[in-house]
Design a protein around this motif. Structure first.
Motif, PDB file in Angstrom:
ATOM      1  N   LEU A 145     -18.834 -36.667   1.805  1.00 34.82           N
ATOM      2  CA  LEU A 145     -17.270 -35.986   1.858  1.00 34.82           C
ATOM      3  C   LEU A 145     -16.418 -36.228   0.809  1.00 34.82           C
ATOM      4  O   LEU A 145     -15.547 -36.311   1.209  1.00 34.82           O
ATOM      5  CB  LEU A 145     -16.770 -36.962   3.068  1.00 34.82           C
ATOM      6  N   ASP A 146     -17.107 -36.406  -0.340  1.00 35.75           N
ATOM      7  CA  ASP A 146     -16.202 -36.788  -1.557  1.00 35.75           C
ATOM      8  C   ASP A 146     -15.463 -35.402  -1.975  1.00 35.75           C
ATOM      9  O   ASP A 146     -16.059 -34.520  -1.851  1.00 35.75           O
ATOM     10  CB  ASP A 146     -17.221 -37.239  -2.421  1.00 35.75           C
ATOM     11  N   GLY A 147     -14.445 -35.596  -2.696  1.00 40.28           N
ATOM     12  CA  GLY A 147     -13.788 -34.587  -3.483  1.00 40.28           C
ATOM     13  C   GLY A 147     -12.980 -33.653  -2.459  1.00 40.28           C
ATOM     14  O   GLY A 147     -12.700 -32.533  -2.354  1.00 40.28           O
ATOM     15  N   ASN A 148     -12.357 -34.376  -1.234  1.00 38.97           N
ATOM     16  CA  ASN A 148     -11.581 -33.915  -0.031  1.00 38.97           C
ATOM     17  C   ASN A 148     -10.222 -34.582  -0.321  1.00 38.97           C
ATOM     18  O   ASN A 148      -9.887 -35.209  -1.292  1.00 38.97           O
ATOM     19  CB  ASN A 148     -12.080 -34.256   1.354  1.00 38.97           C
ATOM     20  N   SER A 149      -9.415 -34.267   0.632  1.00 35.06           N
ATOM     21  CA  SER A 149      -8.005 -34.858   0.844  1.00 35.06           C
ATOM     22  C   SER A 149      -7.828 -35.836   1.962  1.00 35.06           C
ATOM     23  O   SER A 149      -6.763 -36.101   2.496  1.00 35.06           O
ATOM     24  CB  SER A 149      -7.106 -33.675   0.748  1.00 35.06           C
ATOM     25  N   ILE A 150      -9.017 -36.682   2.228  1.00 31.36           N
ATOM     26  CA  ILE A 150      -8.970 -37.526   3.349  1.00 31.36           C
ATOM     27  C   ILE A 150      -7.987 -38.714   3.032  1.00 31.36           C
ATOM     28  O   ILE A 150      -8.252 -39.300   1.899  1.00 31.36           O
ATOM     29  CB  ILE A 150     -10.185 -37.992   3.789  1.00 31.36           C
ATOM     30  N   ASP A 151      -7.158 -39.134   3.917  1.00 32.68           N
ATOM     31  CA  ASP A 151      -6.286 -40.303   3.441  1.00 32.68           C
ATOM     32  C   ASP A 151      -6.259 -41.563   4.287  1.00 32.68           C
ATOM     33  O   ASP A 151      -5.877 -42.297   3.901  1.00 32.68           O
ATOM     34  CB  ASP A 151      -4.787 -39.921   3.399  1.00 32.68           C
ATOM     35  N   VAL A 152      -6.846 -41.525   5.624  1.00 27.24           N
ATOM     36  CA  VAL A 152      -7.142 -42.392   6.678  1.00 27.24           C
ATOM     37  C   VAL A 152      -8.752 -42.297   7.175  1.00 27.24           C
ATOM     38  O   VAL A 152      -9.155 -41.279   7.365  1.00 27.24           O
ATOM     39  CB  VAL A 152      -6.040 -42.441   7.378  1.00 27.24           C
ATOM     40  N   LEU A 153      -9.153 -43.392   7.188  1.00 31.77           N
ATOM     41  CA  LEU A 153     -10.265 -43.815   7.993  1.00 31.77           C
ATOM     42  C   LEU A 153      -9.915 -44.469   9.335  1.00 31.77           C
ATOM     43  O   LEU A 153      -9.711 -45.455   9.248  1.00 31.77           O
ATOM     44  CB  LEU A 153     -11.353 -44.586   7.005  1.00 31.77           C
ATOM     45  N   GLN A 154     -10.255 -43.398  10.498  1.00 36.19           N
ATOM     46  CA  GLN A 154      -9.817 -43.789  11.646  1.00 36.19           C
ATOM     47  C   GLN A 154     -10.784 -45.110  12.319  1.00 36.19           C
ATOM     48  O   GLN A 154     -11.853 -45.342  11.594  1.00 36.19           O
ATOM     49  CB  GLN A 154      -9.644 -42.928  12.620  1.00 36.19           C
ATOM     50  N   ASP A 155     -10.322 -45.672  13.285  1.00 38.25           N
ATOM     51  CA  ASP A 155     -11.384 -46.560  13.877  1.00 38.25           C
ATOM     52  C   ASP A 155     -12.435 -45.911  14.446  1.00 38.25           C
ATOM     53  O   ASP A 155     -12.419 -44.825  15.173  1.00 38.25           O
ATOM     54  CB  ASP A 155     -10.441 -47.018  15.243  1.00 38.25           C
ATOM     55  N   SER A 156     -13.577 -46.483  13.993  1.00 43.71           N
ATOM     56  CA  SER A 156     -14.965 -46.266  14.662  1.00 43.71           C
ATOM     57  C   SER A 156     -15.173 -44.753  14.278  1.00 43.71           C
ATOM     58  O   SER A 156     -15.968 -43.892  15.120  1.00 43.71           O
ATOM     59  CB  SER A 156     -15.146 -46.458  15.990  1.00 43.71           C
ATOM     60  N   VAL A 157     -14.765 -44.007  13.012  1.00 45.76           N
ATOM     61  CA  VAL A 157     -14.622 -42.722  12.889  1.00 45.76           C
ATOM     62  C   VAL A 157     -16.352 -42.206  12.893  1.00 45.76           C
ATOM     63  O   VAL A 157     -16.684 -41.102  12.934  1.00 45.76           O
ATOM     64  CB  VAL A 157     -13.966 -42.450  11.782  1.00 45.76           C
ATOM     65  N   PHE A 158     -17.162 -43.321  12.183  1.00 49.78           N
ATOM     66  CA  PHE A 158     -18.659 -42.779  11.706  1.00 49.78           C
ATOM     67  C   PHE A 158     -19.393 -43.518  13.031  1.00 49.78           C
ATOM     68  O   PHE A 158     -20.607 -44.026  12.697  1.00 49.78           O
ATOM     69  CB  PHE A 158     -19.152 -43.346  10.728  1.00 49.78           C
ATOM     70  N   ARG A 159     -19.260 -43.811  14.100  1.00 51.25           N
ATOM     71  CA  ARG A 159     -19.710 -44.706  15.281  1.00 51.25           C
ATOM     72  C   ARG A 159     -21.066 -44.095  15.557  1.00 51.25           C
ATOM     73  O   ARG A 159     -21.962 -44.813  16.385  1.00 51.25           O
ATOM     74  CB  ARG A 159     -18.872 -44.886  16.517  1.00 51.25           C
ATOM     75  N   SER A 160     -21.146 -42.726  15.563  1.00 55.52           N
ATOM     76  CA  SER A 160     -22.372 -41.914  15.981  1.00 55.52           C
ATOM     77  C   SER A 160     -23.453 -41.847  15.028  1.00 55.52           C
ATOM     78  O   SER A 160     -24.544 -41.540  15.411  1.00 55.52           O
ATOM     79  CB  SER A 160     -21.925 -40.579  16.504  1.00 55.52           C
ATOM     80  N   LEU A 161     -23.046 -42.393  13.761  1.00 58.14           N
ATOM     81  CA  LEU A 161     -23.883 -42.245  12.610  1.00 58.14           C
ATOM     82  C   LEU A 161     -24.735 -43.423  12.566  1.00 58.14           C
ATOM     83  O   LEU A 161     -24.760 -43.989  11.440  1.00 58.14           O
ATOM     84  CB  LEU A 161     -23.266 -41.821  11.412  1.00 58.14           C
TER      85      LEU A 161
ATOM     86  N   ALA B 268     -13.500 -49.197  10.852  1.00 51.70           N
ATOM     87  CA  ALA B 268     -13.887 -47.786  10.415  1.00 51.70           C
ATOM     88  C   ALA B 268     -15.578 -47.622  10.234  1.00 51.70           C
ATOM     89  O   ALA B 268     -16.157 -46.704  10.593  1.00 51.70           O
ATOM     90  CB  ALA B 268     -13.328 -47.541   9.327  1.00 51.70           C
ATOM     91  N   PHE B 269     -15.906 -48.758   9.797  1.00 47.98           N
ATOM     92  CA  PHE B 269     -17.423 -48.806   9.456  1.00 47.98           C
ATOM     93  C   PHE B 269     -18.170 -49.377  10.387  1.00 47.98           C
ATOM     94  O   PHE B 269     -19.537 -49.973   9.997  1.00 47.98           O
ATOM     95  CB  PHE B 269     -17.692 -49.338   8.082  1.00 47.98           C
ATOM     96  N   SER B 270     -17.663 -49.636  11.755  1.00 50.01           N
ATOM     97  CA  SER B 270     -18.492 -50.167  12.659  1.00 50.01           C
ATOM     98  C   SER B 270     -19.804 -49.316  13.107  1.00 50.01           C
ATOM     99  O   SER B 270     -19.567 -48.046  12.795  1.00 50.01           O
ATOM    100  CB  SER B 270     -17.681 -50.384  13.795  1.00 50.01           C
ATOM    101  N   LYS B 271     -20.735 -49.864  13.536  1.00 50.20           N
ATOM    102  CA  LYS B 271     -21.983 -49.448  14.077  1.00 50.20           C
ATOM    103  C   LYS B 271     -22.914 -48.616  12.506  1.00 50.20           C
ATOM    104  O   LYS B 271     -23.789 -48.201  12.981  1.00 50.20           O
ATOM    105  CB  LYS B 271     -21.712 -48.173  14.800  1.00 50.20           C
ATOM    106  N   LEU B 272     -22.429 -48.940  11.512  1.00 46.21           N
ATOM    107  CA  LEU B 272     -23.117 -48.460  10.420  1.00 46.21           C
ATOM    108  C   LEU B 272     -23.747 -49.755   9.824  1.00 46.21           C
ATOM    109  O   LEU B 272     -24.048 -50.163   8.725  1.00 46.21           O
ATOM    110  CB  LEU B 272     -22.250 -48.027   9.217  1.00 46.21           C
ATOM    111  N   SER B 273     -24.761 -50.174  10.724  1.00 45.03           N
ATOM    112  CA  SER B 273     -25.651 -51.331  10.368  1.00 45.03           C
ATOM    113  C   SER B 273     -27.013 -51.090   9.337  1.00 45.03           C
ATOM    114  O   SER B 273     -27.401 -51.944   8.799  1.00 45.03           O
ATOM    115  CB  SER B 273     -26.262 -51.795  11.766  1.00 45.03           C
ATOM    116  N   GLN B 274     -27.128 -49.918   9.214  1.00 44.85           N
ATOM    117  CA  GLN B 274     -28.320 -49.279   8.280  1.00 44.85           C
ATOM    118  C   GLN B 274     -27.746 -48.877   7.036  1.00 44.85           C
ATOM    119  O   GLN B 274     -28.576 -48.471   6.108  1.00 44.85           O
ATOM    120  CB  GLN B 274     -28.991 -48.150   8.971  1.00 44.85           C
ATOM    121  N   LEU B 275     -26.523 -48.970   6.924  1.00 39.10           N
ATOM    122  CA  LEU B 275     -25.924 -48.421   5.543  1.00 39.10           C
ATOM    123  C   LEU B 275     -26.098 -49.121   4.238  1.00 39.10           C
ATOM    124  O   LEU B 275     -25.914 -50.245   4.268  1.00 39.10           O
ATOM    125  CB  LEU B 275     -24.224 -48.280   5.644  1.00 39.10           C
TER     126      LEU B 275
END
Length: 802
Positions: A160-176, A196-203
């Motif tokens: 998702l690089d090179g965009n205009s994202i300004d906020v990483l919300q709560d649990s935004v990547f929880r499904s991944l 924001a990075f919760s559930k990303l235990s494999q990252l």
């Protein structure tokens, strides 16, 4: 007949059903389909997704990159249910229908990068349960929500690089839950929710560079990324890094905080990074490296503190970093470093200290010794300390500055690590000791000289040091006067002979029994120094003691040294005094360089202060390499050989030797003192004995093979010769029997005799020759056997056969 066949063929062709070209059967319009499962429609000027061909259901790869597609409708991919890869990059897509990917349940890779997307509707990616790679980079996305990534449990890489994202919300990547790589660089992220990075235990990889974060202080932000190995936070606006923010990142090996505004690292900011190998914190506003800050980095190998404002480095800052290999402290405001700061870093080989305001005084003396030792071992190839203060040494490198030039500065109790001041402030005894060490380095002392030096030192400790120093000054003064007289035309040869004669007399006197005296003239004594037997008599007394003669001989030797040419120009030294540069003992990783020098003088007259001390610098570089990277090894003035290490096997090197005189080198390359060498390849790095034995075995095997071949050829030739001789001998015997005339002629027995002769002839033939061939039939004249031959006579000769 031919016309009838042509008409039948035409009728048969017309009766066939119409066929379709095999390419147009499955390939969409304006596409290339070399393989029925790969639809290549990239860079075709398309403004919409190509209409599917009748038989395009089997396609696995669909490439539509580089076109002008603006929208994706719900039915564009309804006929491509088996696709596993869809490439839509570099288009002008701004809108995707929520049901556009509804039929792509087998899709594994989706590329949407470099388009004009501002938003992705919730549920658009939900049917892609097998999706593993998703590229949404370089669009205009301003907001991402957890609903966008719903049901993407198999996603491994997300860009998702090179965009205009300004906020990483709560649990935004929880499904991944299977995500390994996450790219969020080049956005406008200012706030990262603590979950924001919760559930990303494999990252494993997280890139947050080039954003607008101002601080990293929340302990929970990265707490659940326990598998993370790389974290990039460079090019942000971070000013402060708090305690324990990385404490759960036990597997992190690389952390980048480069090019931020960090002015403060809390004392436990790096706690927990026990596996970290590389820490980049260059381009910030740090002012010091305090003690204990780097202690948690027990496995660190590379540290970069360059381009900060560091003015102070604690002497124990790197003491626990036993695996540190690369350290960069360039472009700071350092003026000095503690002498033993790197004493425990045994594997350090790259130390960058350029671009600092170094003050070359006694505080750097120990650092200089450590650097010279490391240079002699082929390490610290990039280490260089260029003096900025004092003005007399500005621009010179610490490697070339003599220890005597590191002048005292201010209060020695505060500026030197020893705390007791320079050697000059400790009394004359220290000076004499230093003199003896210097002279011993040039001319090794024998036992008698060592005894004399010991007596003089003890005398200085017992008697008046001031008077002793005055006497030493008078001796040097008188020696200087004698040298001046020699140079003005006195009789130096007689002076030398006299000194040598006195020296021999002193040696013989020392060997004589104590009861015998060479002369009865009493020696002049000094009442003030009667306690020191080495100073009882005058130096120039006609009856000198062995110690006095030795002192005079030492002054004589000083005169001989000063008579040699004084070297001040490194170019002259390279041209006229360095000779016989050669290389030897070449292996796959090492080589020894040898050279010789002509006699020269390295010290000034008077007190032995090293004004123009000479060192050597050995340059070695890859020959013919366009990107030059010369490496240097430094050797003291007494060295005549250096072993280069850590070479690359099978590479050609150019090796040059040059002199360093008074801290400067010649600007002209020393081409006359260079040599080339080729290191041995690793597979050829065996010992010479093994190579010689292998060559001998090959030679012996070749000789044996040639000998056997020669014997075989000789045996074949001899066998054929013997066979020919035997055949000739047998043929001669047969003919003799046939033409034998020893038997008496009996007319009545003509027929019988003839039959008997031929019977015996046949019986004497070998069995392998029967029956007779055409060549065995011999003609005989009939008159030889019987005048009135009853047989038929048809000429002078008649043929007989079995």
């Amino acid at each position: 007949m031919d016309t009838r066949r042509v008409l039948l063929g035409l009728c048969f062709f017309l009766l066939l059903p119409p066929s379709v070209s095999p390419v147009t059967d499955f390939c969409p319009e304006r596409c290339d389909c070399a393989h029925p499962q790969q639809l290549l429609c990239a860079n075709r000027g398309l403004r919409a997704v190509s209409k599917p061909a009748p038989s395009s259901d089997d396609a696995l790869i669909f490439n539509l990159a580089g076109n002008f597609i603006a929208n994706i409708s719900a039915s564009d991919f309804s006929r491509y249910g088996r696709l596993i890869r869809l490439n839509l990059q570099f288009n002008q897509i701004s809108d995707i229908h929520p049901k556009a990917f509804e039929k792509l349940s087998q899709l594994e890779e989706l590329f949407l990068g470099h388009n004009l997307l501002t938003d992705v509707a919730a549920g658009t990616l939900q049917p892609l349960r097998k999706l593993a790679v998703l590229y949404g980079n370089n669009n205009a996305l301003k907001k991402i929500t957890p609903e966008i990534f719903c049901n993407l449990e198999n996603l491994v890489k997300l860009r998702l690089d090179g965009n205009s994202i300004d906020v990483l919300q709560d649990s935004v990547f929880r499904s991944l839950t299977s995500l390994h790589y996450l790219h969020l660089e080049h956005n406008k992220v200012q706030h990262v929710h603590r979950d924001a990075f919760s559930k990303l235990s494999q990252l494993r990889f997280l890139n947050l560079a080039h954003n607008k974060q101002s601080a990293v202080t929340n302990v929970l932000t990265f707490s659940q990324l326990r598998a993370l190995t790389t974290l990039l936070l460079s090019e942000n606006e971070i000013q402060h890094v708090g305690n324990h923010v990385f404490q759960n990142l036990k597997r992190l090996t690389k952390l980048s905080l480069s090019n931020n505004r960090i002015s403060r690292l809390d004392s436990e900011a790096l706690k927990g990074l026990s596996s970290l190998r590389e820490l980049l914190i260059d381009g910030n506003k740090l002012e010091e490296v305090p003690t204990g800050l780097l202690d948690p980095l027990v496995r660190i190998e590379r540290l970069d503190f360059s381009r900060n404002r560091i003015a102070n480095v604690n002497s124990s800052a790197f003491s626990k970093l036993k695996y540190l290999k690369v350290l960069k402290l360039s472009n700071n405001v350092l003026t000095s470093l503690s002498g033993g700061i790197f004493a425990l870093n045994n594997v350090l080989y790259d130390l960058d200290l350029r671009g600092n305001n170094w003050t070359c005084d006694c505080r750097l003396e120990e650092l200089k010794r450590w650097m010279i030792t490391a240079h002699s071992r082929g390490k610290l190839l990039a280490a260089s300390v260029q003096c900025h203060h004092p003005v007399t040494l500005r621009g010179k490198y610490l490697d070339y500055v003599n220890s005597s030039q590191l002048q005292p500065r201010g209060n020695w109790s505060h500026s030197c690590t020893s705390g007791a001041g320079p050697e000059e402030s400790r009394g004359g005894g220290v000076l004499v000791k230093v003199e003896a060490e210097k002279r011993g380095a040039l001319y090794p002392l024998d036992d008698e000289e060592k005894t004399g030096e010991r007596n003089r030192t003890e005398g200085l400790g017992q008697g008046s040091r001031g008077g002793t120093m005055r006497r030493e000054g008078e001796k040097r003064k008188r020696a200087g006067q004698d040298i001046q007289e020699d140079q003005e035309g006195a009789k130096p040869l007689s002076f030398l002979k006299e000194a040598k004669t006195e020296h021999r007399s002193a040696e013989s006197a020392a060997k004589r029994p104590k009861g015998r005296r060479r002369s009865k003239i009493p020696a002049k004594t000094n009442p003030s120094t009667t306690s020191n037997p080495s100073h009882e008599t005058s130096m120039w007394s006609s009856t000198s003691s062995p110690v006095q003669s030795k002192e005079k001989f030492d002054l004589l030797r000083s005169a001989q040294e000063e008579a040699l040419p004084v070297i001040t120009d490194p170019c002259v030294f390279n041209r006229h005094f360095i000779t016989n540069v050669s290389v030897d003992e070449v292996t796959s990783t090492t080589v020894t360089v040898y050279w010789t020098t002509r006699a020269h003088h390295r010290y000034t007259s008077g007190p032995r202060m090293a004004l123009h001390e000479v060192h050597f610098r050995i340059l070695f570089d890859r020959f013919g390499n366009p990107d030059r990277f010369p490496r240097y090894v430094y050797a003291p003035g007494s060295s005549r050989a250096v072993t280069l290490r850590e070479l690359t096997p099978g590479v050609t090197y150019m090796v040059c030797v040059e002199g360093v005189v008074g801290g400067s080198v010649c600007q002209v390359a020393p081409r006359d003192h260079c040599g080339g060498l080729v290191t041995l390849p690793e597979e050829e790095g065996r010992s010479n004995a093994t190579l010689t034995s292998d060559l001998q075995l090959v030679t012996v095997a070749t000789l044996v093979g040639n000998g056997v071949l020669l014997l075989v050829i000789t045996g074949v030739w001899v066998g054929r010769s013997l066979r020919r001789r035997l055949q000739k001998r047998k043929s001669a015997v047969h003919v003799r029997h046939m033409y034998s005339t020893r038997r008496p002629f009996r007319p009545g027995m003509a027929s019988t005799s003839m039959s008997t002769d031929f019977t015996s002839y046949q019986s004497s033939r070998p069995s392998r020759l029967a029956p007779l061939e055409e060549g065995d039939l011999i003609e005989f004249p009939c008159d030889r056997f019987l005048d009135s031959c009853g047989a038929r006579r048809d000429g002078s000769m008649q043929r007989f056969s079995d």
